[in-house]
Design an enzyme around this catalytic site. Structure first.
Site, PDB file in Angstrom:
ATOM      1  N   TYR A  90       0.963  -1.065   0.092  1.00 52.90           N
ATOM      2  CA  TYR A  90      -0.235  -0.022   0.085  1.00 52.90           C
ATOM      3  C   TYR A  90       0.505   1.405  -0.161  1.00 52.90           C
ATOM      4  CZ  TYR A  90      -4.803  -0.966  -0.075  1.00 52.90           C
ATOM      5  OH  TYR A  90      -5.805  -1.361   0.052  1.00 52.90           O
ATOM      6  N   GLU A 116      -0.423   4.569  -0.636  1.00 46.27           N
ATOM      7  CA  GLU A 116      -1.178   6.333  -0.612  1.00 46.27           C
ATOM      8  C   GLU A 116      -0.919   7.097  -0.272  1.00 46.27           C
ATOM      9  OE1 GLU A 116      -4.370   3.610   1.374  1.00 46.27           O
ATOM     10  OE2 GLU A 116      -5.533   4.911   0.844  1.00 46.27           O
ATOM     11  N   ASP A 134      -7.779  14.583 -23.470  1.00 50.95           N
ATOM     12  CA  ASP A 134      -7.442  12.866 -23.277  1.00 50.95           C
ATOM     13  C   ASP A 134      -7.348  12.449 -24.675  1.00 50.95           C
ATOM     14  OD1 ASP A 134      -7.734  10.322 -23.210  1.00 50.95           O
ATOM     15  OD2 ASP A 134     -10.310  10.372 -22.687  1.00 50.95           O
ATOM     16  N   THR A 137      -4.153   6.630 -21.471  1.00 50.27           N
ATOM     17  CA  THR A 137      -4.281   5.501 -20.788  1.00 50.27           C
ATOM     18  C   THR A 137      -2.631   5.079 -21.175  1.00 50.27           C
ATOM     19  OG1 THR A 137      -4.725   4.162 -22.866  1.00 50.27           O
ATOM     20  CG2 THR A 137      -6.211   4.137 -20.684  1.00 50.27           C
ATOM     21  N   LYS A 140      -2.977   1.196 -24.421  1.00 50.94           N
ATOM     22  CA  LYS A 140      -2.918   0.901 -26.320  1.00 50.94           C
ATOM     23  C   LYS A 140      -1.874   1.837 -27.201  1.00 50.94           C
ATOM     24  CE  LYS A 140      -7.609   3.181 -25.171  1.00 50.94           C
ATOM     25  NZ  LYS A 140      -8.389   3.716 -23.239  1.00 50.94           N
ATOM     26  N   ARG A 179      -1.502  -1.886 -18.105  1.00 53.68           N
ATOM     27  CA  ARG A 179      -2.970  -1.700 -18.444  1.00 53.68           C
ATOM     28  C   ARG A 179      -3.185  -0.674 -17.311  1.00 53.68           C
ATOM     29  NH1 ARG A 179      -6.673  -3.833 -21.484  1.00 53.68           N
ATOM     30  NH2 ARG A 179      -8.317  -2.617 -21.382  1.00 53.68           N
TER      31      ARG A 179
HETATM   32  N1  DSN Z   1     -12.366   1.444 -24.148  1.00 62.51           N
HETATM   33  C1  DSN Z   1     -11.840   2.053 -25.061  1.00 62.51           C
HETATM   34  C2  DSN Z   1     -11.408   1.755 -26.002  1.00 62.51           C
HETATM   35  O1  DSN Z   1     -11.683   0.958 -26.751  1.00 62.51           O
HETATM   36  O2  DSN Z   1     -11.522   2.681 -26.981  1.00 62.51           O
HETATM   37  C3  DSN Z   1     -11.880   3.343 -24.495  1.00 62.51           C
HETATM   38  O3  DSN Z   1     -12.345   3.522 -23.166  1.00 62.51           O
END
Ligand code: DSN
Length: 485
Positions: free
Chosen positions: A71, A73, A248, A277, A280, A286
């Site tokens: 932990y 925090e 974003d 994120t 991607k 993730r």
């Molecule tokens: N689930 C993601 C996507 O496929 O674009 C976005 O949250």
């Protein structure tokens, strides 16, 4: 280890994974088996989901450690738990790599996901723009010093703020003010779309909407818009109406990191806050990340306890590894190839008569309107999956089939580019997909009525396409040299 090439690394990872799976199997063999099967499935299919990728063994292995058990925090050097010295090292390295990679003034590596990153951003903006000035006026240091009546008044003001974001069917994300999502409920929201004729963002229309609505937060960024955004223009619009510009970049962070999006297309120099994120196009674990200007840094740094609980230290460690990978020159080559491959994919569809939203792409994704094949997105997605092509159905602007059945298929190039696919392979992928779609008919319900879900794929097509895909996939193996025993 630093001298090993990718092939050697995969060979070394073989024993790590094989041993790890034996350890897992000693407790729950079905999980070990599902893990083996997942690798086989990923190796054997054409993965075209625009938001997915294949992280390196270094990134994946970093997540499977005892950092998971800690932990932590708080913030770097100021934790609510003892014994966080190694987590401090990890979080500081993740933040340092993120700042250097993106040229950001400040980076916050704790968010567990994209929605967490966006919630941290929203509440940071509210803290900086609403709560801070309110406390200053009341001459209070923090909300705990407020009377109950003052606290209620501040809560009302926090709940009375406005957000303008891109609508889901135009390619925006759930968290950009979609009414069923928390972002559409915590703010008074309005949405902007795209031009009905071109499918492109219309900055004049957006500016007019912003002038009329006067949002506190203008959100830019997308999940299913196949074009680049001019963030300098977005910032002009935000400044004119006194909004904070939040971008974003979850989908295209890899193209920013890889210097494909520069100048007006790079959100970092233009936005007050950028969220992403890490899994991607950025090809990490993730997770989420927030970048901010110095002005917003102190409020973003309060992500925990404002929005988050304990950070996932093992994932922050993997973020640091992935960001270090993305700082290497070869990542720029990869990112450029992702964009080039999307062009090849789009051209492959257009020359075969398929219909693309906006007519093409200049980022990493293509939005195929499958209504010209007489199919819904759901039918197309299922038929393609039968043929080993993994995609996801997606709304197109003003979609007559709604968000469940949809009329679109969203495709992205980051994953197959990681496997080494280039121009010719993506052209062949378009050809194979057109083969499937043009040999699929809409089905009927049990009562014989037209169905938006069922479909009939002509005999032999799935096998034909799977065989052709296998040829492509065999030439570009996933994790070459990694063999599980
Ligand atoms: N689930 C993601 C996507 O496929 O674009 C976005 O949250």
């Amino acid at each position: 280890m630093a001298d090993l090439d990718a092939q050697d690394l995969n060979r070394v990872a073989s024993s790590a994974y094989s041993d790890a799976l034996q350890v897992i199997a000693s407790v729950e063999p079905r999980i070990a088996e599902a893990t083996r099967q997942e690798l086989a499935d990923q190796r054997g299919s054409l993965k075209l989901i625009a938001s997915e990728n294949y992280a390196s063994p270094a990134v994946l292995l970093t997540m499977g450690t005892w950092f998971s058990d800690k932990y932590a925090e708080g913030t770097i050097g100021h934790r609510f738990y003892a014994g966080c010295q190694n987590v401090d090292t990890v979080e500081a390295l993740a933040a340092e790599h993120a700042r250097e990679l993106f040229g950001a003034e400040y980076a916050y590596a704790q968010p567990h996901s994209g929605i967490d990153a966006n919630l941290v951003a929203f509440w940071s903006i509210l803290a900086h723009r609403v709560e801070g000035p309110w406390l200053e006026k009341a001459a209070k240091k923090n909300v705990n010093e407020l009377t109950d009546a003052d606290w209620e008044a501040l809560r009302r003001e926090l709940g009375d703020q406005r957000l303008l974001g891109m609508s889901l069917d135009a390619g925006g994300h759930l968290t950009h003010g979609f009414r069923p999502n928390i972002s559409g409920k915590m703010f008074h929201q309005r949405q902007y779309g795209t031009d009905p004729t071109t499918g492109l963002l219309d900055y004049d229309a957006l500016a007019a909407k912003a002038r009329e609505f006067k949002p506190l937060v203008l959100v830019a960024g997308y999940s299913a818009y196949p074009r680049r955004v001019n963030f300098a223009k977005m910032r002009e619009i935000a400044d004119e109406v006194g909004a904070t510009l939040m971008v974003d970049m979850a989908h295209f962070a890899g193209l920013v990191a890889g210097k494909v999006f520069t100048g007006d297309e790079d959100p970092v120099p233009h936005a007050h806050i950028v969220t992403t994120t890490t899994h991607k196009s950025l090809r990490g674990p993730r997770g989420g990340l927030v970048l901010a200007t110095e002005e917003y840094a102190p409020s973003v740094d309060r992500g925990c306890p404002m929005v988050l609980g304990g950070p996932l230290s093992h994932v922050m460690a993997a973020k640091a590894v992935a960001l270090a990978e993305a700082r290497r020159p070869e990542f720029q080559t990869y990112a450029q190839q992702v964009a080039d491959n999307a062009q090849s994919l789009a051209e492959g569809f257009v020359k075969r008569g398929a219909d693309l939203v906006t007519g093409g792409t200049d980022n990493h994704l293509v939005l195929l309107d499958v209504s010209s094949f007489g199919l819904t997105g759901r039918q197309a997605e299922s038929a393609l999956l039968d043929a080993g092509v993994v995609t996801n159905r997606n709304s197109v602007p003003a979609d007559p089939n709604g968000a469940w059945y949809t009329s679109g298929i969203r495709l992205g190039t980051p994953a197959l580019t990681t496997r080494g696919f280039g121009h010719d392979e993506f052209d062949r992928v378009a050809e194979l997909m057109v083969d499937v779609l043009s040999n699929t008919q809409p089905g009927t319900t049990k009562d014989g009525k037209p169905s938006k879900a069922s479909y009939v794929l002509a005999d032999g097509v799935a096998d034909r396409v799977k065989d052709a895909s296998a040829e492509l996939l065999d030439k570009h193996p996933l994790y070459p040299g990694l063999e599980l025993v």
